[in-house]
Enzyme design. Structure first.
Site, PDB file in Angstrom:
ATOM      1  CD  GLU A 102       4.628   8.191 -14.374  1.00 58.60           C
ATOM      2  OE1 GLU A 102       4.861   7.818 -15.539  1.00 58.60           O
ATOM      3  OE2 GLU A 102       5.370   7.907 -13.415  1.00 58.60           O
ATOM      4  CG  HIS A 124      -0.264   0.250   2.512  1.00 60.33           C
ATOM      5  ND1 HIS A 124       0.348  -0.760   3.219  1.00 60.33           N
ATOM      6  CD2 HIS A 124      -0.095   1.382   3.240  1.00 60.33           C
ATOM      7  CE1 HIS A 124       0.865  -0.268   4.329  1.00 60.33           C
ATOM      8  NE2 HIS A 124       0.614   1.028   4.363  1.00 60.33           N
ATOM      9  CG  HIS A 183       6.902   9.842  -9.653  1.00 64.19           C
ATOM     10  ND1 HIS A 183       8.233   9.697  -9.953  1.00 64.19           N
ATOM     11  CD2 HIS A 183       6.246   9.075 -10.557  1.00 64.19           C
ATOM     12  CE1 HIS A 183       8.380   8.890 -10.985  1.00 64.19           C
ATOM     13  NE2 HIS A 183       7.173   8.492 -11.369  1.00 64.19           N
TER      14      HIS A 183
END
Length: 136
Positions: A111, A7, A65
């Site tokens: 992204e 997660h 990211h």
């Protein structure tokens, strides 16, 4: 031994704003919410939002990211919807596969990417990065 991504937990400064962004703007499914957090999902990805009053709202100056998968047929519509929602773009795509790089309300760098590891490796075999080695 690790066998996959379990997660992601993101520290957020305003839980309601972040839940709205991930649920309404990005379309993640909300599973649970409490005073200091929320659980959402996108496919098999489990996302935890955790309220943290110390969270800086300015994006870091690094390439860290979090990437979400988007189907190629949905990519143009996704980008159009994100721009209409006023999300901030933080990078232009320069690699294999269509990508849209944007910030969440707390400046987390996100992204949306079309492709997977296999397609990235195929492209890299055709045009390897400097010093790249492959291990099959």
């Amino acid at each position: 031994m690790l066998n996959g991504l379990n997660h992601l937990t993101l520290a957020v400064s305003d839980l309601s704003r972040s839940v709205h962004f991930y649920q309404s703007t990005l379309g993640l499914r909300l599973h649970a919410r409490w005073d200091r957090g929320a659980y959402l999902s996108a496919g098999e990805l489990w996302l935890c939002l955790s309220r943290d009053s110390n969270r800086a709202t300015v994006s870091g100056a690094n390439y860290t990211h979090y990437a979400f998968t988007v189907a190629g047929s949905d990519f143009a519509g996704f980008v159009q919807a994100m721009r209409k929602a006023g999300v901030v773009e933080w990078k232009d795509n320069r690699s294999e596969g269509a990508s849209f790089y944007f910030l969440d309300p707390d400046g987390h760098q996100l992204e949306a990417h079309v492709g997977d590891l296999a397609s990235r490796l195929r492209a890299c075999r055709e045009r390897p990065y400097a010093g790249m080695q492959f291990f099959d």
